[in-house]
Design a protein around this motif. Sequence first.
Motif, PDB file in Angstrom:
ATOM      1  N   HIS A  90      38.416  33.859  35.510  1.00  0.00           N
ATOM      2  CA  HIS A  90      38.129  34.154  36.810  1.00  0.00           C
ATOM      3  C   HIS A  90      39.059  35.055  37.361  1.00  0.00           C
ATOM      4  N   ARG A  91      38.795  36.495  37.815  1.00  0.00           N
ATOM      5  CA  ARG A  91      39.637  37.303  38.343  1.00  0.00           C
ATOM      6  C   ARG A  91      40.082  36.871  39.683  1.00  0.00           C
ATOM      7  N   ILE A  92      41.218  37.423  40.239  1.00  0.00           N
ATOM      8  CA  ILE A  92      41.754  37.442  41.638  1.00  0.00           C
ATOM      9  C   ILE A  92      42.196  38.736  41.935  1.00  0.00           C
ATOM     10  N   GLY A  93      42.486  38.918  43.043  1.00  0.00           N
ATOM     11  CA  GLY A  93      43.152  40.063  43.689  1.00  0.00           C
ATOM     12  C   GLY A  93      41.982  41.210  44.130  1.00  0.00           C
ATOM     13  N   SER A  94      42.492  42.236  44.196  1.00  0.00           N
ATOM     14  CA  SER A  94      41.676  43.598  44.386  1.00  0.00           C
ATOM     15  C   SER A  94      40.741  43.798  43.449  1.00  0.00           C
ATOM     16  N   LEU A  95      39.417  43.966  43.770  1.00  0.00           N
ATOM     17  CA  LEU A  95      38.301  44.486  42.568  1.00  0.00           C
ATOM     18  C   LEU A  95      37.434  45.404  43.084  1.00  0.00           C
ATOM     19  N   ALA A  96      37.018  46.301  42.574  1.00  0.00           N
ATOM     20  CA  ALA A  96      36.108  47.334  42.958  1.00  0.00           C
ATOM     21  C   ALA A  96      34.543  47.073  42.397  1.00  0.00           C
ATOM     22  N   VAL A  97      33.650  47.885  43.009  1.00  0.00           N
ATOM     23  CA  VAL A  97      32.078  47.789  42.548  1.00  0.00           C
ATOM     24  C   VAL A  97      32.276  47.906  41.119  1.00  0.00           C
ATOM     25  N   GLU A  98      31.588  47.112  40.548  1.00  0.00           N
ATOM     26  CA  GLU A  98      31.156  47.357  39.009  1.00  0.00           C
ATOM     27  C   GLU A  98      32.366  46.529  38.078  1.00  0.00           C
TER      28      GLU A  98
END
Length: 161
Positions: A90-98
Amino acid sequence: MSNKTPTENIKISIQKSDFSIEKENNFLSNQAPETGAVVTFTGRVREFSEQPDVTGLFLEHYPGMTEKSLKRIIEQAQQRWDIQRISVIHRIGSLAVEDQIVFVGVSSAHREAAFEAARYIMDYLKTEAPFWKKEITRSGEHWVEAREKDQTARARWSAPD
């Protein structure tokens, strides 16, 4: 069933960096001649959710507690199904669309166990693991509340057979 997957065959990671689906698939299936099924799920950031104009997400977690929660979810899945290998990222932090957010992969001798265990892990991850998600939109930011549909999906696992 009280199958216990060896520790070296369980992978749990909470990370800011992206992950490789190919690498995870290899972990689940390489040098495993007893494996008859590999089931994976990858969740991605989409451009709509609670709001129609999502441009990204920000995810936080409770370090230490989150890993324990994921381990407990996996242990519960192991009690229900004969699982050979498991990968949960599972990722954390800032993520962009896609961008990829989450990966759940399960290998087993049979497809039914792999499908069911992967779905179970994802349903419980959505409702039990301490992650918080903020949607970033063109009109502002807001924290996402727990969704009834996720609770309903999780409830199916405690319903009598």
